[in-house]
Design a protein around this motif. Structure first.
Motif, PDB file in Angstrom:
ATOM      1  N   UNK A   1       0.844  -1.196   0.000  1.00  0.00           N
ATOM      2  CA  UNK A   1       0.000   0.000   0.000  1.00  0.00           C
ATOM      3  C   UNK A   1       0.876   1.242   0.000  1.00  0.00           C
ATOM      4  N   UNK A   2       0.271   2.366  -0.324  1.00  0.00           N
ATOM      5  CA  UNK A   2       1.013   3.614  -0.426  1.00  0.00           C
ATOM      6  C   UNK A   2       1.466   4.099   0.947  1.00  0.00           C
ATOM      7  N   UNK A   3       2.589   4.797   1.021  1.00  0.00           N
ATOM      8  CA  UNK A   3       3.050   5.355   2.294  1.00  0.00           C
ATOM      9  C   UNK A   3       2.043   6.300   2.929  1.00  0.00           C
ATOM     10  N   UNK A   4       1.141   6.855   2.122  1.00  0.00           N
ATOM     11  CA  UNK A   4       0.116   7.739   2.695  1.00  0.00           C
ATOM     12  C   UNK A   4      -0.818   6.984   3.624  1.00  0.00           C
ATOM     13  N   UNK A   5      -0.838   5.644   3.511  1.00  0.00           N
ATOM     14  CA  UNK A   5      -1.671   4.832   4.399  1.00  0.00           C
ATOM     15  C   UNK A   5      -0.919   4.381   5.645  1.00  0.00           C
ATOM     16  N   UNK A   6       0.294   4.880   5.839  1.00  0.00           N
ATOM     17  CA  UNK A   6       1.096   4.476   6.998  1.00  0.00           C
ATOM     18  C   UNK A   6       0.426   4.884   8.301  1.00  0.00           C
ATOM     19  N   UNK A   7       0.596   4.041   9.307  1.00  0.00           N
ATOM     20  CA  UNK A   7       0.045   4.274  10.644  1.00  0.00           C
ATOM     21  C   UNK A   7       1.155   4.747  11.557  1.00  0.00           C
ATOM     22  N   UNK A   8       0.902   5.845  12.250  1.00  0.00           N
ATOM     23  CA  UNK A   8       1.893   6.360  13.198  1.00  0.00           C
ATOM     24  C   UNK A   8       2.044   5.390  14.360  1.00  0.00           C
ATOM     25  N   UNK A   9       3.266   5.073  14.735  1.00  0.00           N
ATOM     26  CA  UNK A   9       3.524   4.162  15.849  1.00  0.00           C
ATOM     27  C   UNK A   9       3.507   4.937  17.162  1.00  0.00           C
ATOM     28  N   UNK A  10       2.776   4.388  18.132  1.00  0.00           N
ATOM     29  CA  UNK A  10       2.544   5.105  19.386  1.00  0.00           C
ATOM     30  C   UNK A  10       3.653   4.844  20.394  1.00  0.00           C
ATOM     31  N   UNK A  11       3.739   5.726  21.359  1.00  0.00           N
ATOM     32  CA  UNK A  11       4.689   5.606  22.468  1.00  0.00           C
ATOM     33  C   UNK A  11       3.924   5.844  23.772  1.00  0.00           C
ATOM     34  N   UNK A  12       3.828   4.837  24.656  1.00  0.00           N
ATOM     35  CA  UNK A  12       4.419   3.495  24.544  1.00  0.00           C
ATOM     36  C   UNK A  12       3.702   2.646  23.499  1.00  0.00           C
ATOM     37  N   UNK A  13       4.424   1.639  22.989  1.00  0.00           N
ATOM     38  CA  UNK A  13       3.889   0.797  21.930  1.00  0.00           C
ATOM     39  C   UNK A  13       2.871  -0.176  22.518  1.00  0.00           C
ATOM     40  N   UNK A  14       1.610  -0.145  22.056  1.00  0.00           N
ATOM     41  CA  UNK A  14       0.588  -1.056  22.590  1.00  0.00           C
ATOM     42  C   UNK A  14       0.772  -2.474  22.077  1.00  0.00           C
TER      43      UNK A  14
END
Length: 677
Positions: A504-517
């Motif tokens: 999929x396109x990078x525009x569909x990337x999900x931001x990774x949270x901190x702390x990582x769930x």
């Protein structure tokens, strides 16, 4: 020695010997370009990669058949977190998800060998009931499995399994032990079948009678980073020459502890990082003339896998802006696989150049030793990394330090002039001198260290991917990444990131949270073509106004994928009967060019005169099918596998006309009757 005019394409080194076919291939690499890996199975077929004076290209259906035939026979071990993000979405990558295994080094370094083990079996071995003749080819290289134009070395060793020998060849023990140990370092446990194949290779390698390379009297396998391996085999000699793209002060101190004659060839940027004390301890230091860079020379045939993406500690390219590794043309449609008949181009995700060869030469009386392989001139290479070298021994006047550094015209006593002699490797070198301390960019180094540490944390977090069908929405899926609760995962200060499936396109990337769930990321409403085990991760680190970014791919264990996934991938690529016809002709021809000629003749003789005849299937295929049954029955087996796969779904059954099946069924019955006789 090391003639710069002698070039070898890695894909040619993979090609089976005449009369043999590939049975298994095991490859190790630090960095990996998935698009380059796609081309490896083509090397084991009669099909050809096309050189269009630009990116390497292939007929998409030839590539599909090569992958279907050989992808499951190829096993790749690579450093976790060092797979490049492909520049285009590839539906065909689904054939590789069970072939790629990410590993980490046990001593805190990196997994860095460039070793390939190829097992070939004689094609006519089974006719008289005797055991098959098995031939091995071992490639020990300084190249990674990516596209590149750098100066590298490639050593080829060949040998046949000694059928009547029960005891092992003693010098093969280090090689077999190295191969057997590989699964121990895999991040996610490989399937039992993979372990069986690796162990079988290790057992059989003990009985391979390898031929000594021309120009040498002896050789030995020298793995580094495994138990019982010699840590510093290249040290302890009074006169040496080291050739490596990366060098560190610690290696120079260790090498020159006896204060004798030690010389070095490296990249100028690596020499710029050495202390003045280290330079003074060396008898001489050289770097390659920039004009000798292959990337600056006239374009030649693009090579299959190669790469020069090393750094002093563990072979990694400097962090690059994210925009250079995240192309906008990635889609979730599966387009770009070239299934409309146009050649599929393989654009490298990263292409580096310059000196990347790794050689260690040592004079030893009238003899000399040459170690070649993956190790850089760093302490990490000899103390913490997993590396692989092969030692070659011969006469000093042929493979010693002087033989390497001697200009090409010295072999005839200087009689040849500059105008009538070949250029030797020594002619490409310039002497390096510096008396001032090296300059360093502390902020840039800090950010690169943070990115490297965060990359390692993500690569070793025990993440997995799971597919779920979306209720009430046919062919719609949810793809989620979860991580092991037993593995702590924290974000380093000033670092953030995002991820997405490579399809999929990078525009569909999900931001990774901190702390990582526990559920790291989820992707909703994906099409079937969007399902993959390969995920792209983008990291950015910032310190004040300075920012560094990198991107990489992880191959995560995938569960819940549709059971008929491969069959549906096949249907996605064979979208109509015209493409199926081209595919059948490709299987029946001697190579892709012959298939193109056969298809053209086939079209002229049948389709023009019978526009409504089931898309061109029928009696005109009878002659090539009967010819294959008589002369090359293995091709009938390949067509049988294709028809069986297509029969698994209604869409696949619709592609295969009744007219074709009427001539196919008796041919297949004849093939099976001969096989059982």
């Amino acid at each position: 020695m090391l003639d710069p005019h002698e070039r070898t394409l890695l894909r040619d080194a993979f090609r089976p010997p005449p009369g043999y076919t590939l049975d298994r291939a095991l490859l190790t690499t630090f960095s990996l370009d998935l698009i380059a890996l796609l081309t490896v199975p083509v090397s084991f077929t009669v099909f050809q990669l096309q050189d269009r004076r630009g990116p390497l290209a292939a007929d998409p259906l030839a590539l599909l058949e090569a992958l279907r035939r050989y992808a499951r026979r190829v096993t790749v071990f690579c450093q976790a977190g060092r797979t490049y993000l492909p520049r285009q979405g590839q539906l065909l990558l689904a054939y590789l998800d069970t072939s790629v295994f990410e590993v980490t080094a046990p001593r805190g370094g990196v997994f860095h060998p460039k070793l390939t083990v190829l097992r070939y079996v004689a094609e006519d071995a089974a006719e008289d009931g005797t055991p098959a003749t098995v031939r091995y080819r071992v490639l020990c290289s300084s190249r990674n499995l990516t596209f590149d134009r750098s100066w590298d070395t490639l050593l080829t060793l060949e040998g046949t399994v000694a059928k009547r020998r029960k005891n092992a060849f003693s010098r093969n023990h280090p090689l077999a032990r190295f191969v057997r140990t590989l699964p121990n370092w895999v991040q996610n446990a490989p399937a039992a079948g993979t372990l069986d194949h690796v162990n079988a290779l290790a057992d059989e390698l003990l009985r391979v009678d390898f031929e000594t390379p021309d120009g040498f009297d002896d050789f030995g396998f020298c793995p580094l980073g495994i138990e019982s391996a010699e840590a510093w085999p290249v040290c302890g000699y009074s006169r040496t020459l080291t050739v490596a793209p990366f060098v560190q002060d610690g290696f120079v101190r260790r090498l020159t502890a006896d204060d004798n004659d030690h010389q070095l060839v490296s990249r100028i940027e690596s020499l710029d990082g050495l202390s003045v004390e280290s330079l003074q301890r060396l008898s001489g230091a050289w770097y390659m003339n920039p004009a000798a860079d292959p990337a600056m020379a006239e374009e030649e045939s693009s090579e299959l896998p190669a790469v020069a993406d090393d750094s002093p500690g563990g072979d990694s390219a400097p962090a690059t802006p994210m925009t250079s590794e995240v192309p906008s043309e990635l889609t979730n449609s599966g387009s770009g696989d070239g299934t409309d008949g146009r050649p599929l181009e393989f654009a490298p995700a990263c292409q580096l150049s310059g000196l990347h060869a790794k050689l260690f030469l040592a004079d030893d009386g009238a003899r000399a030793h040459v170690w070649t392989g993956s190790a850089n001139a760093t302490e990490a290479a000899f103390e913490r990394n997993v590396e692989f070298l092969v030692r070659l021994t011969g006469r000093r006047n042929r493979c010693g330090v002087d033989a390497f550094l001697r200009p090409a015209d010295d072999g005839d006593g200087g009689r040849g002039g500059a105008s009538d002699r070949a250029t030797g490797f020594a002619d490409l070198l310039l002497r390096y001198e510096r008396t001032t301390p090296p300059e360093t960019d502390a902020t840039r180094q800090l950010l690169e260290d943070r990115l490297e540490e965060m990359r390692t944390l993500l690569a070793t977090a025990g993440m997995r991917a799971h597919v779920e069908a979306v209720a009430d929405r046919p062919s719609c899926y949810r793809l989620a990444i979860s991580r092991s609760a037993d593995v702590p995962l924290r974000w380093l200060p000033g670092v953030w990131g995002a991820c997405h499936p490579v399809t999929v396109a990078p525009t569909a990337a999900v931001q990774l949270l901190d702390p990582v769930p526990g559920e790291v990321a989820a992707f909703e409403s994906l099409s079937f073509e969007g399902l993959t085990s390969f995920f792209a991760f983008h990291l950015t680190a910032r310190e004040g106004p300075v920012e560094q970014s990198c991107a990489f791919v992880l191959n995560l264990p995938l569960s819940g994928a549709p059971a008929d996934r491969e069959g549906r991938i096949l249907l996605s690529l064979l979208r109509n009967r015209a493409q199926l016809l081209r595919y059948l002709l490709l299987l029946l021809a001697d190579d892709d060019e012959a298939a193109a000629r056969l298809a053209e003749a086939f079209q002229e003789s049948t389709m023009r005169d019978a526009p409504g005849r089931d898309g061109g299937f029928g009696l005109p295929l009878l002659e090539p099918l009967l010819r294959a049954l008589d002369r090359q029955p293995a091709r009938i087996d390949q067509i049988a596998r294709l028809i069986e796969d297509l029969q698994q779904t209604p869409e696949g059954r619709d592609l295969v006309s009744e007219e074709f099946l009427r001539i196919w069924r008796p041919i297949w019955a004849a093939r099976r009757s001969v096989e059982h006789d």
